[in-house]
Design a protein around this motif. Structure first.
Motif, PDB file in Angstrom:
ATOM      1  N   UNK A  29     -25.840  -3.647 -43.600  1.00 37.26           N
ATOM      2  CA  UNK A  29     -26.579  -3.790 -44.853  1.00 37.26           C
ATOM      3  C   UNK A  29     -26.361  -5.165 -45.484  1.00 37.26           C
ATOM      4  N   UNK A  30     -25.095  -5.544 -45.649  1.00 40.92           N
ATOM      5  CA  UNK A  30     -24.782  -6.818 -46.286  1.00 40.92           C
ATOM      6  C   UNK A  30     -23.317  -7.158 -46.067  1.00 40.92           C
ATOM      7  N   UNK A  31     -22.978  -8.425 -46.381  1.00 40.67           N
ATOM      8  CA  UNK A  31     -21.597  -8.864 -46.230  1.00 40.67           C
ATOM      9  C   UNK A  31     -21.249  -9.885 -47.305  1.00 40.67           C
ATOM     10  N   UNK A  32     -19.955  -9.955 -47.617  1.00 38.37           N
ATOM     11  CA  UNK A  32     -19.405 -11.005 -48.459  1.00 38.37           C
ATOM     12  C   UNK A  32     -18.397 -11.782 -47.630  1.00 38.37           C
ATOM     13  N   UNK A  33     -18.641 -13.085 -47.553  1.00 34.38           N
ATOM     14  CA  UNK A  33     -17.699 -13.961 -46.849  1.00 34.38           C
ATOM     15  C   UNK A  33     -17.056 -14.918 -47.855  1.00 34.38           C
ATOM     16  N   UNK A  34     -17.899 -15.607 -48.590  1.00 38.98           N
ATOM     17  CA  UNK A  34     -17.449 -16.533 -49.611  1.00 38.98           C
ATOM     18  C   UNK A  34     -18.634 -16.853 -50.495  1.00 38.98           C
ATOM     19  N   UNK A  35     -18.372 -17.503 -51.648  1.00 40.06           N
ATOM     20  CA  UNK A  35     -19.486 -17.910 -52.486  1.00 40.06           C
ATOM     21  C   UNK A  35     -19.781 -16.934 -53.598  1.00 40.06           C
ATOM     22  N   UNK A  36     -21.057 -16.781 -53.897  1.00 38.00           N
ATOM     23  CA  UNK A  36     -21.503 -15.947 -55.001  1.00 38.00           C
ATOM     24  C   UNK A  36     -20.959 -14.530 -54.860  1.00 38.00           C
ATOM     25  N   UNK A  37     -20.417 -13.995 -55.946  1.00 39.21           N
ATOM     26  CA  UNK A  37     -19.816 -12.656 -55.884  1.00 39.21           C
ATOM     27  C   UNK A  37     -20.845 -11.554 -55.713  1.00 39.21           C
TER      28      UNK A  37
END
Lengths: 119, 113
Positions: free
Chosen positions: A47-55
């Protein structure tokens, strides 16, 4: 060690209402965070991922998630739920520090949350 | 778009038999992961390979082994099967072993009688 907690086994939401599926994580380093959805007897779909950057990260099918470092959370959200969103949702984490040091560390999944959207 | 291909999709074996599952990753993906998902359970990481070398190891029993071949496909070999090995086995591939999301196959359902 890395771990993921999904505190709710099941979340019930009326169609058209906003939904939230909760996820908290624990890592020794920095987290890479993921959400997957699984339909019965099917593979997991990213669906989605957070690696770095915008929260706030946006993903497939109108889903989004907010990374909160202080609360070690990565809750999945959608402004208006559809009946077709009903499925099993998994949060997953990989520790940026890595276990093997060689990359390709396995993701650790939470226990999953059944999302039920009622017409 | 091409997806991760797993075979066989269904497999029935007797206790103490052996089984081999195959996984063909998405083209250009050089990283492969194996997961085991029991009924009503979350996927448990077994083992991963990056550029044909074992990269990380999770809760894979000693009775199981795996490898990644020169064409990047992978095989999971399971011996001395036990009833508790009955599960859905997923293979996933990734383009980036650190930040890349995993793309999962449809799974191989193993039933041990």
């Amino acid at each position: 060690a890395q771990s993921v907690a999904q505190p709710e086994d099941q979340v019930n939401v009326a169609e058209g209402n906003p939904l939230t599926v909760k996820c908290t994580y624990s890592v020794s380093g920095n987290p890479y965070l993921f959400w997957y959805v699984q339909y019965p007897n099917r593979g997991l779909q990213f669906l989605l991922k957070y690696i770095t950057g915008d929260n706030l990260v946006k993903g497939s099918y109108g889903f989004e998630a907010e990374f909160n470092k202080s609360q070690t959370s990565f809750h999945l959200k959608k402004p208006s739920a559809l009946v077709s969103d009903s499925a099993l949702y998994f949060c997953a984490v990989r520790d940026w520090g890595g276990r093997s040091g060689g990359g390709a560390d396995g993701l650790t999944f939470g226990k999953g949350t059944h999302l039920i959207i009622q017409p | 778009a091409a997806g991760v291909i797993q075979s066989p999709r269904h497999l029935i074996k007797e206790k103490r038999e052996t089984a081999t599952l195959k996984c063909y990753p998405i083209p250009r993906h050089d990283t492969v992961y194996w997961y085991q998902q029991g009924p009503g359970q979350d996927p448990q990481f077994l083992i991963s390979f990056y550029e044909k070398m074992q990269s990380d190891k999770g809760s894979i029993p000693d009775r199981f082994s795996a490898q990644q071949f020169s064409d990047y496909h992978s095989e999971l070999n399971m011996s001395s099967l036990e009833l508790g090995d009955s599960a859905l086995y997923f293979c996933a591939s990734s383009l980036d072993p650190n930040t890349g999301e995993l793309f999962f196959g449809e799974g191989s359902r193993l039933t041990v009688l």
